[in-house]
Design an enzyme around this catalytic site. Sequence first.
Site, mmCIF file in Angstrom:
data_model
loop_
_atom_site.group_PDB
_atom_site.id
_atom_site.type_symbol
_atom_site.label_atom_id
_atom_site.label_comp_id
_atom_site.label_asym_id
_atom_site.label_seq_id
_atom_site.Cartn_x
_atom_site.Cartn_y
_atom_site.Cartn_z
ATOM 1 N N ARG A 25 0.972 -1.075 -0.103
ATOM 2 C CA ARG A 25 0.076 -0.021 -0.056
ATOM 3 C C ARG A 25 0.809 1.321 0.073
ATOM 4 O O ARG A 25 0.535 2.239 -0.525
ATOM 5 C CB ARG A 25 -1.092 -0.105 1.346
ATOM 6 C CG ARG A 25 -2.269 -0.830 0.970
ATOM 7 C CD ARG A 25 -2.965 -0.741 2.541
ATOM 8 N NE ARG A 25 -3.609 -1.901 2.668
ATOM 9 C CZ ARG A 25 -3.457 -2.914 3.586
ATOM 10 N NH1 ARG A 25 -2.555 -2.400 4.506
ATOM 11 N NH2 ARG A 25 -3.987 -3.816 3.764
ATOM 12 N N CYS A 48 -6.747 -19.589 14.432
ATOM 13 C CA CYS A 48 -7.457 -19.174 15.535
ATOM 14 C C CYS A 48 -8.718 -19.934 15.104
ATOM 15 O O CYS A 48 -9.654 -20.289 16.149
ATOM 16 C CB CYS A 48 -7.942 -17.575 15.718
ATOM 17 S SG CYS A 48 -6.348 -16.516 15.638
ATOM 18 N N ARG A 75 -1.619 -8.675 -6.380
ATOM 19 C CA ARG A 75 -1.247 -7.329 -5.755
ATOM 20 C C ARG A 75 0.356 -7.055 -5.707
ATOM 21 O O ARG A 75 0.700 -6.458 -4.995
ATOM 22 C CB ARG A 75 -1.731 -7.272 -4.254
ATOM 23 C CG ARG A 75 -3.203 -7.600 -4.210
ATOM 24 C CD ARG A 75 -3.910 -7.751 -2.858
ATOM 25 N NE ARG A 75 -3.947 -6.211 -2.307
ATOM 26 C CZ ARG A 75 -3.552 -5.918 -1.168
ATOM 27 N NH1 ARG A 75 -3.175 -6.705 -0.307
ATOM 28 N NH2 ARG A 75 -3.797 -4.534 -0.824
ATOM 29 N N TYR A 433 -25.646 1.559 29.086
ATOM 30 C CA TYR A 433 -26.441 0.669 29.805
ATOM 31 C C TYR A 433 -28.040 0.628 29.396
ATOM 32 O O TYR A 433 -28.441 1.397 28.875
ATOM 33 C CB TYR A 433 -26.730 1.099 31.504
ATOM 34 C CG TYR A 433 -27.830 0.479 32.182
ATOM 35 C CD1 TYR A 433 -27.990 -0.854 32.340
ATOM 36 C CD2 TYR A 433 -28.662 1.461 32.326
ATOM 37 C CE1 TYR A 433 -29.053 -1.407 32.908
ATOM 38 C CE2 TYR A 433 -30.194 0.796 32.911
ATOM 39 C CZ TYR A 433 -30.190 -0.594 33.281
ATOM 40 O OH TYR A 433 -31.246 -1.041 33.815
HETATM 41 C C1 LIG Z 1 -5.599 -23.706 17.398
HETATM 42 C C2 LIG Z 1 -5.189 -22.278 17.515
HETATM 43 C C3 LIG Z 1 -6.072 -21.204 17.778
HETATM 44 C C4 LIG Z 1 -5.727 -20.069 18.123
HETATM 45 N N1 LIG Z 1 -6.535 -19.062 18.666
HETATM 46 C C5 LIG Z 1 -6.195 -17.484 18.824
HETATM 47 C C6 LIG Z 1 -7.172 -16.758 18.988
HETATM 48 O O1 LIG Z 1 -8.343 -16.960 19.319
HETATM 49 N N2 LIG Z 1 -6.834 -15.207 19.008
HETATM 50 C C7 LIG Z 1 -5.593 -15.083 18.896
HETATM 51 O O2 LIG Z 1 -5.286 -13.670 19.153
HETATM 52 N N3 LIG Z 1 -4.581 -16.022 18.445
HETATM 53 C C8 LIG Z 1 -4.651 -17.205 18.285
HETATM 54 N N4 LIG Z 1 -3.943 -18.190 17.879
HETATM 55 C C9 LIG Z 1 -2.676 -17.514 17.559
HETATM 56 C C10 LIG Z 1 -2.518 -17.068 16.208
HETATM 57 O O3 LIG Z 1 -2.967 -18.083 15.157
HETATM 58 C C11 LIG Z 1 -0.931 -16.757 16.003
HETATM 59 O O4 LIG Z 1 -0.586 -15.769 17.205
HETATM 60 C C12 LIG Z 1 -0.806 -16.105 14.602
HETATM 61 O O5 LIG Z 1 -1.001 -17.111 13.831
HETATM 62 C C13 LIG Z 1 0.772 -15.641 14.765
HETATM 63 O O6 LIG Z 1 1.143 -15.294 13.264
HETATM 64 P P1 LIG Z 1 2.557 -15.213 12.661
HETATM 65 O O7 LIG Z 1 2.680 -14.735 11.340
HETATM 66 O O8 LIG Z 1 3.553 -14.600 13.684
HETATM 67 O O9 LIG Z 1 2.805 -16.806 12.794
HETATM 68 P P2 LIG Z 1 2.424 -18.193 12.054
HETATM 69 O O10 LIG Z 1 0.920 -18.038 11.876
HETATM 70 O O11 LIG Z 1 3.077 -19.182 12.807
HETATM 71 O O12 LIG Z 1 3.112 -17.873 10.737
HETATM 72 C C14 LIG Z 1 4.503 -18.199 10.564
HETATM 73 C C15 LIG Z 1 4.562 -18.728 9.111
HETATM 74 O O13 LIG Z 1 6.075 -18.830 8.754
HETATM 75 C C16 LIG Z 1 6.427 -20.069 7.943
HETATM 76 N N5 LIG Z 1 7.757 -20.289 8.261
HETATM 77 C C17 LIG Z 1 8.360 -20.572 9.693
HETATM 78 N N6 LIG Z 1 9.715 -20.565 9.276
HETATM 79 C C18 LIG Z 1 9.950 -20.602 7.788
HETATM 80 C C19 LIG Z 1 11.182 -20.403 7.060
HETATM 81 N N7 LIG Z 1 12.172 -20.917 7.353
HETATM 82 N N8 LIG Z 1 10.907 -20.602 5.641
HETATM 83 C C20 LIG Z 1 9.680 -20.311 5.370
HETATM 84 N N9 LIG Z 1 8.452 -20.457 6.008
HETATM 85 C C21 LIG Z 1 8.670 -20.280 7.353
HETATM 86 C C22 LIG Z 1 5.502 -20.922 8.748
HETATM 87 O O14 LIG Z 1 5.169 -22.086 7.974
HETATM 88 C C23 LIG Z 1 4.203 -20.191 9.012
HETATM 89 O O15 LIG Z 1 3.097 -20.160 7.994
HETATM 90 C C24 LIG Z 1 -4.271 -19.523 17.646
HETATM 91 C C25 LIG Z 1 -3.467 -20.512 17.364
HETATM 92 C C26 LIG Z 1 -3.895 -21.812 17.198
HETATM 93 C C27 LIG Z 1 -2.638 -22.823 16.602
#
Ligand SMILES: Cc1cc2nc3c(=O)[nH]c(=O)nc-3n(C[C@H](O)[C@H](O)[C@H](O)COP(=O)(O)OP(=O)(O)OC[C@H]3O[C@@H](n4cnc5c(N)ncnc54)[C@H](O)[C@@H]3O)c2cc1C
Length: 460
Positions: A25, A48, A75, A433
């Site tokens: 963006r 989540c 994009r 309320y």
């Molecule tokens: C079952 C579940 C329920 C959840 N519920 C909630 C909720 O209700 N509310 C909330 O706020 N949060 C929730 N979370 C947490 C939330 O999903 C995570 O905090 C969020 O996905 C984090 O995003 P991220 O991009 O930091 O990491 P991720 O979503 O883990 O993404 C990181 C990505 O990097 C990739 N990656 C890692 N290393 C490499 C590498 N060396 N090369 C290439 N790719 C790589 C991985 O494959 C992954 O796709 C939940 C998580 C789970 C598992």
Amino acid sequence: MAATERLVIIGGDAAGMSAASQARRMKGPDELEIVAFERGHFSSFSACGIPYWVSGDVGERDELIARTPQEHRKRAIDLRMRTEVTEIDVTGSRVHTRDVETGADSWTGYDKLVIATGARPIRPPLPGIDAPGVHGVQTLDDGQALLDTLARTEGRRAVVIGAGYIGVEMAEALLKHGYEVTIVNRSEQPMATLDPDMGRLVHEALSSMGITTVSGTAVTGIATGDDGRVRAVTTDDAEYPADVVVLGIGVEPETTLARAAGLPLGRHGGLLTDLAMRVRGHGNIWAGGDCVEVLDLVSGRERHIALGTHANKHGQIIGANAGGGYGTFPGVVGTAVSKVCELEIARTGLREKDARAVGLRYVTATIESTSRAGYFPGAAPMTVKMLAERRTGRLLGVQIVGREGAGKRVDIAAVALTAGMTVEQMTALDLGYAPPFSPVWDPVLVAARKATAAVRKAGM
Ligand SMILES: Cc1cc2nc3c(=O)[nH]c(=O)nc-3n(C[C@H](O)[C@H](O)[C@H](O)COP(=O)(O)OP(=O)(O)OC[C@H]3O[C@@H](n4cnc5c(N)ncnc54)[C@H](O)[C@@H]3O)c2cc1C
């Protein structure tokens, strides 16, 4: 015209792709080339939502995908799926990648780098942990594998290891599939992010739903049958029969690459950044999401909190900064909300043990109230616990356990914490309320009044 700069992003989910989208963006493809590497099968998906997809509340897996790789590419974000970054060469400003399918490898140079590698689920090296029937729930592939097992499995007993929010959400999902569910949990009470007295309320509510919770017990292994499949979860003194096991033990920052590259990590193993989410000491590298530590604005300490709400904000700020704009992430107050069946569980700020750990003297107040005016149909009970600093009366934390309408009330406290309000100031908050929404004194205000009285009584 060729782009003048290249932004490379490691990780194609919440933090990484929010950063990519925001940077795009800010700058068009003629100014900024954006290349993102994701080793998995999906981009921008909602982990989540996995418990609700498994439970059947959400019908289709694809409803959890916010943006497909194709949509990102449209994009002008060059998202390369199934491509793992295996090394960051900070001195040479380049990353080494390997195609997960073909093994082909190469180097890609960057002007700016974003590390958004997320967290990895804790998977203790217990005997039997890799047996068929034992499932994590971190990715959409994990969710599909669990659904496949549930469709195939004849049995009806499930054990969830861990009673954090993922554990209890998964317990609900398994209950909805008709399983008898047992949660085995190392902490004193379920939901260790609450104080034990509030965790006890969760325990009681779980039992009333037919979920057995075994607390204060460490799992020692997973027993398998003659067919090699999971048969039971074992602890020091018992065995819990299981046809399926779900792991909800928690996560740790995925910082293997960052550690190997010599980037600064904190005491929880997460990357350390400045307020602009720039990796400390590195002008052209940013990090965000589950792989970083965040500043807790109430305790003043660095914490690792793996939540999508933070990851998305981090990504947006990183994208703004990497795209030549400006943004900062001040820190968190530790707000979280979850539910199991009709029970809502929420918390923000410090628990008693967190306050003690940083030397804060505090008072507590716990009240019972209802979600609507007591006479209004559907009024449901809720318990609110509030912590306030002794002497100053500053709000330190709030925990809420109750039925519909309880959980999101925690946001009032999150705002008050962020604003540094005292509990006495909170008593005058002009909250909406009407009988269908709350009693004339909202439960959070009732707790603030009681906490105010406790602060006055405690004196110095
Ligand atoms: C079952 C579940 C329920 C959840 N519920 C909630 C909720 O209700 N509310 C909330 O706020 N949060 C929730 N979370 C947490 C939330 O999903 C995570 O905090 C969020 O996905 C984090 O995003 P991220 O991009 O930091 O990491 P991720 O979503 O883990 O993404 C990181 C990505 O990097 C990739 N990656 C890692 N290393 C490499 C590498 N060396 N090369 C290439 N790719 C790589 C991985 O494959 C992954 O796709 C939940 C998580 C789970 C598992």
